[in-house]
Write a protein that holds these residues in place. Structure first.
Motif, PDB file in Angstrom:
ATOM      1  N   ASP A   1       0.835  -1.201   0.000  1.00 32.91           N
ATOM      2  CA  ASP A   1       0.000   0.000   0.000  1.00 32.91           C
ATOM      3  C   ASP A   1       0.875   1.259   0.000  1.00 32.91           C
ATOM      4  O   ASP A   1       1.772   1.415   0.838  1.00 32.91           O
ATOM      5  CB  ASP A   1      -0.921   0.016   1.214  1.00 32.91           C
ATOM      6  CG  ASP A   1      -1.911  -1.137   1.187  1.00 32.91           C
ATOM      7  OD1 ASP A   1      -2.165  -1.666   0.087  1.00 32.91           O
ATOM      8  OD2 ASP A   1      -2.424  -1.508   2.267  1.00 32.91           O
ATOM      9  N   GLY A   2       0.588   2.154  -0.940  1.00 35.31           N
ATOM     10  CA  GLY A   2       1.292   3.431  -1.006  1.00 35.31           C
ATOM     11  C   GLY A   2       2.704   3.352  -1.530  1.00 35.31           C
ATOM     12  O   GLY A   2       3.446   4.335  -1.437  1.00 35.31           O
ATOM     13  N   SER A   3       3.104   2.230  -2.091  1.00 40.60           N
ATOM     14  CA  SER A   3       4.469   2.087  -2.593  1.00 40.60           C
ATOM     15  C   SER A   3       4.525   2.434  -4.072  1.00 40.60           C
ATOM     16  O   SER A   3       3.714   1.932  -4.868  1.00 40.60           O
ATOM     17  CB  SER A   3       4.958   0.649  -2.383  1.00 40.60           C
ATOM     18  OG  SER A   3       6.221   0.454  -3.004  1.00 40.60           O
ATOM     19  N   SER A   4       5.448   3.303  -4.432  1.00 37.18           N
ATOM     20  CA  SER A   4       5.678   3.653  -5.840  1.00 37.18           C
ATOM     21  C   SER A   4       7.074   3.248  -6.304  1.00 37.18           C
ATOM     22  O   SER A   4       7.540   3.716  -7.338  1.00 37.18           O
ATOM     23  CB  SER A   4       5.490   5.161  -6.039  1.00 37.18           C
ATOM     24  OG  SER A   4       6.389   5.893  -5.207  1.00 37.18           O
TER      25      SER A   4
ATOM     26  N   ASN B   1       9.433   5.853   2.072  1.00 39.03           N
ATOM     27  CA  ASN B   1       9.555   6.798   0.963  1.00 39.03           C
ATOM     28  C   ASN B   1      10.933   7.448   0.891  1.00 39.03           C
ATOM     29  O   ASN B   1      11.304   7.982  -0.156  1.00 39.03           O
ATOM     30  CB  ASN B   1       8.481   7.877   1.076  1.00 39.03           C
ATOM     31  CG  ASN B   1       7.087   7.311   0.910  1.00 39.03           C
ATOM     32  OD1 ASN B   1       6.879   6.340   0.182  1.00 39.03           O
ATOM     33  ND2 ASN B   1       6.115   7.904   1.597  1.00 39.03           N
TER      34      ASN B   1
END
Length: 383
Positions: free
Chosen positions: A174-177, A244
């Protein structure tokens, strides 16, 4: 390159070199600032990865004993494990249906499936395509030439070479780019059947699709990867999620390889920032000096023009200038009065005072004999 593209490149180069390169200097300075900023971020990530412990899945729980369960904060660790489906380790009836993704083209199984279709357009401009060069140059980047679909399912990492070990860590995507270590399982270029009006499109230079590149990439089961992120306990189960501030999350590299890669990038960004910063200072300094000199030259010319526009009062001739003068001492301009003014810096005594003043009032005053630039004139008196 077409003539319109060459004209655009020429316009951009003239814009970059305007103000004697000041625009180019500020552009280089902007790139240098970005390089220094990336250097600080990369060096901070290098310090974090160097200090992070590298453990296996079975040894991970010993590092999390001091971490409060269900806490939002975690500890940065590097875990080396093998990819496996989460349903396999659940120990429930769901294990009878292994939740995996299957490639529709190759049949390979994985937990992440990415399919990309890229449309390839023709490059021929046609007989009347010169009018569409600029449109193609600006609009081609805006057109969506690629479509990507990404499917993910929950998965875990287990110990490398120990599939029977009950210890595992849940990978939270989740939320990883961050980029994933995907494996290409299907790659094919398919031609596109041209429509009936393709000939007219080609004739007038309009782009039309000629091929479709179809690719499938998966994160296969049983692949050994390294997970770098914040690890914590969730209801007694170890879970790792992306950080991040770090450039890696799931990677094929080990900890030592990550350190080597980040060290190289840190040195490259540092020296590129120093080099580009020095270049920008030199270019901007050169532009400032050149424009300052141009401004002073313009100011001098403006003062000279204002002086030239002012009415010049005629200099009354003296008695010694209008008396009988030998031919060798007559002014070379008016041929009436005696030579009385010396031009500086050439030192020629060839004009009377009135003609010397007239020569000085010109935009680019030059000596009538040697054609050297005249800065001033001096009246000569005989004792």
């Amino acid at each position: 390159m077409s003539s319109q593209e060459q004209a655009l490149v020429s316009l951009l180069s003239q814009l970059a070199l305007s103000f004697d390169g000041a625009v180019l200097g500020f552009a280089v300075a902007y790139v240098a600032v970005r390089s220094i900023r990336k250097f600080t971020l990369t060096s901070a990530a290098l310090r974090k990865i160097t200090a992070a412990p590298s453990v296996s899945v079975s040894d991970l729980r010993s590092l999390l004993t001091e971490t409060d369960e269900n806490s939002d904060e975690g500890k940065i660790v590097i875990v080396r494990g093998t990819v496996d489906a989460k349903n396999v380790v659940d120990g429930s009836w769901k294990a009878l249906w292994p939740g995996v993704l299957v490639s529709s083209e190759s049949g390979d199984k994985g937990v992440v499936l990415q399919r990309t279709q890229t449309c390839i357009y023709n490059e021929w401009k046609g007989l009347f395509g010169w009018t569409s060069d600029l449109r193609a140059l600006f609009l081609r980047s805006w057109r969506q030439q690629e479509s990507t679909s990404l499917r993910k399912i929950p998965f875990v990492l287990i110990d490398v070479g120990r599939p029977s070990n009950p210890e595992y860590v849940v990978v939270n995507m989740d939320g990883s780019s961050h980029p994933l270590p995907l494996t290409t399982v299907y790659h094919r270029l398919q031609p596109v059947n041209p429509p009936p009006y393709t000939f007219l499109q080609a004739l007038f230079g309009h782009e039309y699709p000629v091929g479709l590149l179809d690719e499938e990439k998966i994160l296969p089961l049983g692949k050994d990867v390294s997970a770098v992120g914040l690890c914590s306990l969730r209801n007694g189960i170890a879970e790792i999620k992306a950080c991040n501030d770090l450039p890696y999350y799931l990677s094929d590299l080990s900890k030592d390889q990550m350190i080597v890669d980040l060290s190289f990038k840190t040195k490259l960004l540092f020296w590129s920032g120093i080099l580009l910063g020095s270049m920008s200072v030199g270019i901007i300094g050169y532009a400032v000096v050149r424009n300052w000199n141009k401004w002073k030259q313009w100011k001098q010319q403006r003062q000279l023009q204002q002086r030239r526009q002012q009415p010049i009062e005629p200099v009354p001739p003296t008695d010694d200038e209008i008396e009988d003068v030998p031919d060798g001492q007559l002014c070379v301009i008016c041929l009436m009065r005696r030579r009385r003014s010396v031009f500086i810096p050439c030192g020629h005594l060839v004009c009377c005072q009135g003609c010397a003043i007239s020569v000085e009032s010109e935009v680019a005053p030059k000596c009538p004999v040697c054609r050297q630039e005249v800065r001033d004139s001096v009246r000569i008196f005989e004792s």
